[in-house]
Design a protein around this motif. Structure first.
Motif, PDB file in Angstrom:
ATOM      1  N   LYS A  82       0.822  -1.215   0.000  1.00 50.73           N
ATOM      2  CA  LYS A  82       0.000   0.000   0.000  1.00 50.73           C
ATOM      3  C   LYS A  82       0.857   1.267   0.000  1.00 50.73           C
ATOM      4  N   VAL A  83       1.905   1.314   0.837  1.00 48.78           N
ATOM      5  CA  VAL A  83       2.730   2.529   0.856  1.00 48.78           C
ATOM      6  C   VAL A  83       3.451   2.712  -0.476  1.00 48.78           C
ATOM      7  N   LEU A  84       3.837   1.598  -1.119  1.00 49.88           N
ATOM      8  CA  LEU A  84       4.495   1.716  -2.419  1.00 49.88           C
ATOM      9  C   LEU A  84       3.516   2.138  -3.511  1.00 49.88           C
ATOM     10  N   GLN A  85       2.255   1.698  -3.425  1.00 49.92           N
ATOM     11  CA  GLN A  85       1.234   2.181  -4.367  1.00 49.92           C
ATOM     12  C   GLN A  85       1.035   3.683  -4.203  1.00 49.92           C
ATOM     13  N   ILE A  86       0.917   4.118  -2.960  1.00 48.48           N
ATOM     14  CA  ILE A  86       0.732   5.546  -2.691  1.00 48.48           C
ATOM     15  C   ILE A  86       1.958   6.327  -3.150  1.00 48.48           C
ATOM     16  N   GLY A  87       3.144   5.822  -2.846  1.00 49.97           N
ATOM     17  CA  GLY A  87       4.373   6.484  -3.276  1.00 49.97           C
ATOM     18  C   GLY A  87       4.474   6.582  -4.784  1.00 49.97           C
ATOM     19  N   GLY A  88       4.048   5.540  -5.482  1.00 46.87           N
ATOM     20  CA  GLY A  88       4.033   5.583  -6.947  1.00 46.87           C
ATOM     21  C   GLY A  88       3.112   6.666  -7.470  1.00 46.87           C
ATOM     22  N   ARG A  89       1.976   6.820  -6.812  1.00 43.70           N
ATOM     23  CA  ARG A  89       1.042   7.873  -7.225  1.00 43.70           C
ATOM     24  C   ARG A  89       1.634   9.260  -6.964  1.00 43.70           C
ATOM     25  N   LEU A  90       2.319   9.429  -5.842  1.00 46.17           N
ATOM     26  CA  LEU A  90       2.964  10.714  -5.549  1.00 46.17           C
ATOM     27  C   LEU A  90       3.952  11.074  -6.648  1.00 46.17           C
ATOM     28  N   THR A  91       4.758  10.108  -7.053  1.00 42.21           N
ATOM     29  CA  THR A  91       5.750  10.365  -8.089  1.00 42.21           C
ATOM     30  C   THR A  91       5.080  10.662  -9.424  1.00 42.21           C
ATOM     31  N   ALA A  92       3.994   9.957  -9.745  1.00 41.15           N
ATOM     32  CA  ALA A  92       3.263  10.240 -10.984  1.00 41.15           C
ATOM     33  C   ALA A  92       2.707  11.667 -10.977  1.00 41.15           C
ATOM     34  N   LEU A  93       2.289  12.154  -9.812  1.00 39.72           N
ATOM     35  CA  LEU A  93       1.729  13.500  -9.708  1.00 39.72           C
ATOM     36  C   LEU A  93       2.797  14.599  -9.727  1.00 39.72           C
ATOM     37  N   LEU A  94       3.993  14.302  -9.210  1.00 46.38           N
ATOM     38  CA  LEU A  94       4.986  15.354  -9.001  1.00 46.38           C
ATOM     39  C   LEU A  94       6.180  15.324  -9.953  1.00 46.38           C
ATOM     40  N   ASP A  95       6.692  14.153 -10.292  1.00 44.25           N
ATOM     41  CA  ASP A  95       7.938  14.075 -11.045  1.00 44.25           C
ATOM     42  C   ASP A  95       7.780  14.599 -12.467  1.00 44.25           C
ATOM     43  N   HIS A  96       8.503  15.667 -12.783  1.00 38.32           N
ATOM     44  CA  HIS A  96       8.476  16.311 -14.096  1.00 38.32           C
ATOM     45  C   HIS A  96       7.065  16.722 -14.533  1.00 38.32           C
ATOM     46  N   GLN A  97       6.241  17.087 -13.562  1.00 38.75           N
ATOM     47  CA  GLN A  97       4.884  17.561 -13.828  1.00 38.75           C
ATOM     48  C   GLN A  97       4.787  19.038 -13.445  1.00 38.75           C
ATOM     49  N   PRO A  98       3.874  19.762 -14.084  1.00 32.33           N
ATOM     50  CA  PRO A  98       3.711  21.171 -13.705  1.00 32.33           C
ATOM     51  C   PRO A  98       3.179  21.296 -12.277  1.00 32.33           C
ATOM     52  N   LEU A  99       3.604  22.332 -11.590  1.00 29.92           N
ATOM     53  CA  LEU A  99       3.148  22.610 -10.232  1.00 29.92           C
ATOM     54  C   LEU A  99       2.890  24.112 -10.142  1.00 29.92           C
ATOM     55  N   THR A 100       1.721  24.472  -9.693  1.00 29.89           N
ATOM     56  CA  THR A 100       1.370  25.884  -9.561  1.00 29.89           C
ATOM     57  C   THR A 100       1.832  26.378  -8.199  1.00 29.89           C
ATOM     58  N   VAL A 101       2.914  27.156  -8.202  1.00 30.60           N
ATOM     59  CA  VAL A 101       3.487  27.711  -6.978  1.00 30.60           C
ATOM     60  C   VAL A 101       3.189  29.205  -6.995  1.00 30.60           C
ATOM     61  N   LEU A 102       2.236  29.617  -6.199  1.00 34.78           N
ATOM     62  CA  LEU A 102       1.747  30.993  -6.187  1.00 34.78           C
ATOM     63  C   LEU A 102       2.886  31.987  -5.977  1.00 34.78           C
ATOM     64  N   GLY A 103       3.050  32.909  -6.925  1.00 35.67           N
ATOM     65  CA  GLY A 103       4.047  33.961  -6.816  1.00 35.67           C
ATOM     66  C   GLY A 103       5.424  33.613  -7.358  1.00 35.67           C
TER      67      GLY A 103
END
Length: 141
Positions: A82-103
């Motif tokens: 389960k933690v590895l599934q969740i970790g995989g999802r985190l990486t899919a969401l963050l790694d080389h993906q756009p992130l809106t950082v206000l300012g």
């Protein structure tokens, strides 16, 4: 040209990551709650947006930063699935993906490492995944 003084993007990055994770349907389907402060007696699994480091990454015409937040995934389970599934999802969401950082201008987010751990307290059923990301930002042009 006058460059405004640097202001750390760390708080804005934390907020951007939290907003992204809270809004994700796949994490919701896995029953994950996201915290930056962990209250007592929360149900597993959960993610804690933890500590971070920050270093300058200045360019010739503006200030920049490399912020390295650590995300902690926790679950009570016999294995790491389960933690590895969740970790995989985190990486899919963050790694080389756009992130809106206000300012700030977001340049890139890169996954750095993951380490699964077992909490040593008996009965040894708490699993912990530590994941680190590098978020590069700069003052807006």
């Amino acid at each position: 040209m006058t460059i405004p003084p640097p202001v750390s993007p760390m708080l804005q990055i934390q907020g951007a990551i939290r907003a992204l994770l809270v809004a994700d349907d796949e994490l919701q389907a896995l029953g994950v709650t996201v915290y930056d402060y962990l209250p007592e007696d929360v149900p597993y699994p959960f993610i804690v947006i933890g500590e971070a480091t920050e270093t300058p990454a200045n360019a010739h015409d503006r200030f920049g930063w490399e912020t390295v937040p650590v995300l902690h995934v926790w679950d009570r389970a016999r294995g790491y699935k389960k933690v590895l599934q969740i970790g995989g999802r985190l990486t899919a969401l963050l790694d080389h993906q756009p992130l809106t950082v206000l300012g700030y201008d977001h340049i890139v987010t890169r996954w750095e490492f993951a380490q699964p751990l077992t909490d040593p307290e008996p009965p040894g059923t708490i699993r912990h995944l530590v994941q680190r990301y590098r978020v590069v930002t700069a003052q807006p042009r």
